[in-house]
Write a protein that holds these residues in place. Structure first.
Motif, short mmCIF file in Angstrom:
data_model
loop_
_atom_site.label_atom_id
_atom_site.label_comp_id
_atom_site.label_asym_id
_atom_site.label_seq_id
_atom_site.Cartn_x
_atom_site.Cartn_y
_atom_site.Cartn_z
N ALA A 111 0.83 -1.20 0.00
CA ALA A 111 0.00 0.00 0.00
C ALA A 111 0.86 1.25 0.00
CB ALA A 111 -0.93 0.01 1.23
N GLY A 112 0.33 2.31 -0.57
CA GLY A 112 0.99 3.61 -0.54
C GLY A 112 0.35 4.49 0.51
N GLY A 113 0.57 5.78 0.40
CA GLY A 113 -0.02 6.71 1.35
C GLY A 113 -1.48 6.96 1.06
N GLY A 114 -2.16 7.53 2.02
CA GLY A 114 -3.58 7.82 1.88
C GLY A 114 -3.83 9.09 1.09
N GLU A 115 -5.10 9.44 0.96
CA GLU A 115 -5.47 10.61 0.18
C GLU A 115 -5.22 11.89 0.96
OE1 GLU A 115 -9.39 10.15 -1.42
OE2 GLU A 115 -9.00 8.11 -2.10
N ARG A 116 -5.03 12.97 0.23
CA ARG A 116 -4.71 14.26 0.82
C ARG A 116 -5.97 15.09 1.06
NH1 ARG A 116 0.25 14.86 2.61
NH2 ARG A 116 -0.13 17.09 2.46
N ASP A 117 -5.86 16.06 1.96
CA ASP A 117 -6.88 17.09 2.12
C ASP A 117 -6.48 18.22 1.17
OD1 ASP A 117 -8.41 19.33 2.90
OD2 ASP A 117 -8.62 18.56 4.93
N TYR A 118 -7.09 18.23 -0.01
CA TYR A 118 -6.65 19.15 -1.07
C TYR A 118 -6.90 20.61 -0.71
CZ TYR A 118 -6.61 14.71 -3.57
OH TYR A 118 -6.38 13.40 -3.94
N VAL A 119 -7.94 20.88 0.08
CA VAL A 119 -8.23 22.25 0.48
C VAL A 119 -7.08 22.80 1.34
CG1 VAL A 119 -9.78 23.74 1.78
CG2 VAL A 119 -10.72 21.94 0.31
N VAL A 120 -6.65 22.01 2.33
CA VAL A 120 -5.55 22.43 3.19
C VAL A 120 -4.26 22.56 2.37
CG1 VAL A 120 -4.06 21.73 5.12
CG2 VAL A 120 -6.55 21.49 5.29
N ASP A 121 -4.01 21.60 1.48
CA ASP A 121 -2.81 21.69 0.64
C ASP A 121 -2.80 22.98 -0.16
OD1 ASP A 121 -1.88 19.28 1.54
OD2 ASP A 121 -2.48 18.14 -0.23
N GLY A 122 -3.94 23.32 -0.75
CA GLY A 122 -4.03 24.54 -1.55
C GLY A 122 -3.81 25.80 -0.73
N GLN A 123 -4.37 25.81 0.47
CA GLN A 123 -4.19 26.97 1.35
C GLN A 123 -2.73 27.14 1.76
OE1 GLN A 123 -6.94 26.03 4.47
NE2 GLN A 123 -8.70 26.94 3.43
N LEU A 124 -2.06 26.03 2.04
CA LEU A 124 -0.66 26.09 2.41
C LEU A 124 0.20 26.62 1.26
CD1 LEU A 124 -0.20 22.72 4.37
CD2 LEU A 124 0.05 25.02 5.30
N LEU A 125 -0.01 26.10 0.07
CA LEU A 125 0.79 26.52 -1.06
C LEU A 125 0.56 28.00 -1.41
CD1 LEU A 125 0.43 23.35 -3.33
CD2 LEU A 125 2.46 24.07 -2.09
N SER A 126 -0.71 28.40 -1.36
CA SER A 126 -1.02 29.79 -1.66
C SER A 126 -0.45 30.72 -0.59
CB SER A 126 -2.54 30.00 -1.76
OG SER A 126 -3.08 29.23 -2.81
N GLY A 127 -0.56 30.32 0.68
CA GLY A 127 -0.06 31.14 1.77
C GLY A 127 1.44 31.27 1.77
N LEU A 128 2.13 30.21 1.40
CA LEU A 128 3.58 30.25 1.36
C LEU A 128 4.09 31.28 0.34
CD1 LEU A 128 4.55 26.47 1.61
CD2 LEU A 128 5.20 28.27 3.21
N GLU A 129 3.39 31.37 -0.78
CA GLU A 129 3.80 32.32 -1.81
C GLU A 129 3.68 33.77 -1.32
OE1 GLU A 129 1.52 31.52 -5.28
OE2 GLU A 129 2.74 29.81 -5.90
N ALA A 130 2.69 34.04 -0.48
CA ALA A 130 2.41 35.41 -0.05
C ALA A 130 3.08 35.79 1.26
CB ALA A 130 0.90 35.62 0.08
N SER A 131 3.63 34.80 1.98
CA SER A 131 4.17 35.06 3.31
C SER A 131 5.59 35.62 3.26
CB SER A 131 4.17 33.77 4.13
OG SER A 131 4.77 33.98 5.39
N ASN A 132 5.86 36.59 4.15
CA ASN A 132 7.21 37.13 4.29
C ASN A 132 8.08 36.22 5.17
OD1 ASN A 132 6.73 39.45 2.72
ND2 ASN A 132 5.80 40.49 4.47
#
Length: 403
Positions: A111-132
Motif C-alpha cells: 500500500a501507498g499513502g492515503g489521500e490528501r486534504d486538497y483544500v488544506v494543501d491549496g491553502q498552504l501553497l497559496s499562503g507560502l507564496e504570499a508570506s514574508n
C-alpha cells in the motif's frame, strides 16, 4: 550431533483471485475484455485531469463486499477498492466467512499513502507564496490545520486493518510500502513463508487509486506522465515516454497444496518462484540484476509454452532496461499496463493474477501492439514469467505455472 535434513519446499497454489480494474471485476470479465475489440479493452478518462489521462476502475457495488455503511464511509477510495478485491479473492477461494480458516490466514498488503486534504494543501501553497516568513507560516498552519484524523487517514496499514474488520482475516498482518517493489515483496514473502511452512494460507495483494490529483502530481514532478494520444507502453519511449496510471485492486489467496487439498479447494495456478532486488540504475546494474533473476528461472521454462507478463510502465529508462532483457530472450510478451494502466503497489499482484488467468486457460491474451516481442504464441501456455521494473528502481520477477 545429528542434523535434521531440511524439509523440502511445499508447493504453493493460487486458489483465489480478486481483481478489479478498468476492465471489470474478476478474471472472466478481464479475459472477455482483453479478447474483445478496442472499445472493450481501452477504458480511458482523458477529461477529468486533462491533459493527463488515467484508466479508472470500473464501477462496483461496494456494498456486496463491504455491507456496513459505517465501514464504507470511513474508508478512502483506495481502501474500498482493496477491501472489495480482497473479498472477491476470499469468495473465489471458498473461504469467505469460514472462521476456522480465516483465524489462521496470514495477510500481507502492499500500500501507498492515503489521500490528501486538497483544500488544506491549496491553502498552504497559496499562503507560502504570499508570506514574508514562510517557515513560520508553515509551522503555524501545520499545527493548526492538520487534524489527527487527516494524519491517521494516511496510514498505509489501514487497508489491512479494514480487511481484518470487514472480512475477519485475523492471522498475522504485514504492510509493505515502497511503490512497485512493495507489491513484489508482498508476494515474495508470502510465497517464502508458505514454502518454509510458516503458514498454510495467505491473503496477499494491494490497491491503488489513480483518480487522485496528488498521485498525478507525484508522477508529473518526475516528468513521468504520458500526456499524448494513447499508445502501447512499448511505443511511448520514442516520443518522450511516460506512464498512464490505473486504478486497480488485486488480491491473491496463496495456499500450501496439502492445505488446499484437505479442504477440497481447486487451484487456479501454481506460484513457483518470486525474486526481488533493488539497484541504482546506473552502469547496467539493473540490466545485470534482471539477467540474474531470469537465469534463475530459465532452466525451468518450457520453450514455446511460456509468456512474459510485463509490468512495463512506458517510462523511457525503465522500459529500455526491460526491453534489453526481453529482446535478447525472444519470449512472447504482454505488457498489461497498456490496457489497465500502471497501478504502482498493486501492479505486481495484478500481473500475477493475470498470469494465473492465462496459464489456467492455456492461452495468452492477444497482443496490444507496439513491440515485436508481443508475438503470437505457438503452443498452449503452461508458464508465465511476471516481470516488474517499475518506473524508478527495483527489479522483480515471478514464475506462475499451470497445474
Amino acid at each position: 550431533m545429528a542434523h535434521e535434513k531440511p524439509r523440502p519446499e511445499r508447493e504453493a497454489w493460487i486458489t483465489g483471485i480478486g481483481l478489479v480494474s478498468a476492465l471489470g471485476e474478476g478474471l472472466d470479465a478481464h479475459w472477455a475484455a482483453f479478447n474483445g475489440g478496442r472499445e472493450d479493452w481501452l477504458k480511458l478518462d482523458t477529461a477529468t485531469y486533462s491533459p493527463y489521462q488515467l484508466h479508472p476502475a470500473v464501477a462496483i457495488d461496494v456494498a456486496k463486499q463491504i455491507p456496513d455503511r459505517g465501514d464504507r464511509r470511513q474508508m478512502e477510495a483506495w481502501q474500498r477498492l482493496g477491501t472489495y478485491a480482497a473479498g472477491l479473492a476470499l469468495d473465489d477461494a471458498g473461504v469467505k466467512g469460514n472462521d476456522d480458516v480465516l483465524k489462521s490466514m496470514h495477510m500481507i498488503v502492499a500500500a501507498g499513502g492515503g489521500e490528501r486534504d486538497y483544500v488544506v494543501d491549496g491553502q498552504l501553497l497559496s499562503g507560502l507564496e504570499a508570506s514574508n516568513e514562510p517557515a513560520k507560516f508553515l509551522n503555524e498552519r501545520l499545527m493548526n490545520d492538520l487534524r489527527p484524523t487527516l494524519f491517521l487517514a494516511q496510514l498505509s496499514n489501514l487497508l489491512a486493518g479494514n480487511i481484518s474488520i470487514v472480512h475477519g482475516v485475523v492471522g498475522s498482518s504485514r504492510t509493505f510500502m515502497g511503490e512497485e517493489m512493495a507489491g513484489v515483496d508482498a508476494v515474495r514473502v508470502a510465497l517464502a513463508r508458505c514454502h518454509a511452512s510458516q503458514g498454510d494460507i495467505f491473503l496477499v495483494g494491494g490497491a491503488y487509486s489513480a483518480e487522485r490529483p496528488d498521485t498525478i502530481l507525484h508522477f508529473e514532478l518526475g516528468h513521468m506522465n504520458w500526456t499524448k494520444e494513447w499508445a502501447p507502453v512499448w511505443e511511448r519511449a520514442k516520443d518522450g515516454g511516460g506512464a498512464i496510471l490505473g486504478s486497480v485492486g488485486a488480491f491473491l489467496v496463496i495456499e500450501a497444496r496439502e492445505h488446499a487439498e484437505k479442504r477440497g479447494a481447486k487451484p487456479i495456478a501454481k506460484l513457483a518462484k518470486v525474486s526481488s532486488d533493488r539497484t541504482i540504475r546506473k552502469d547496467g546494474k539493473a540490466e545485470h540484476t534482471m539477467a540474474v533473476q531470469w537465469n534463475e528461472i530459465s532452466p525451468s521454462l518450457i520453450p514455446g509454452a511460456t509468456v512474459v507478463v510485463s509490468g512495463a510502465t512506458g517510462v523511457t529508462d525503465a522500459v529500455a532496461i526491460e526491453r534489453d532483457l526481453l529482446d535478447q530472450r525472444r519470449v512472447p510478451t504482454r505488457a498489461t499496463g497498456s490496457v489497465i494502466g500502471h497501478s504502482v503497489e498493486a501492479a505486481f499482484p495484478a500481473n500475477v493474477a493475470l498470469a494465473a488467468m492465462m496459464v489456467q486457460r492455456g492461452a495468452a491474451i492477444p497482443p496490444v501492439g507496439g513491440s515485436g516481442a508481443e508475438a503470437a504464441m505457438t503452443r498452449k501456455v503452461k508458464q508465465a514469467v511476471v516481470t516488474s521494473v517499475g518506473h524508478w528502481r527495483g527489479e522483480g520477477m515471478g514464475l506462475v505455472e499451470a497445474i
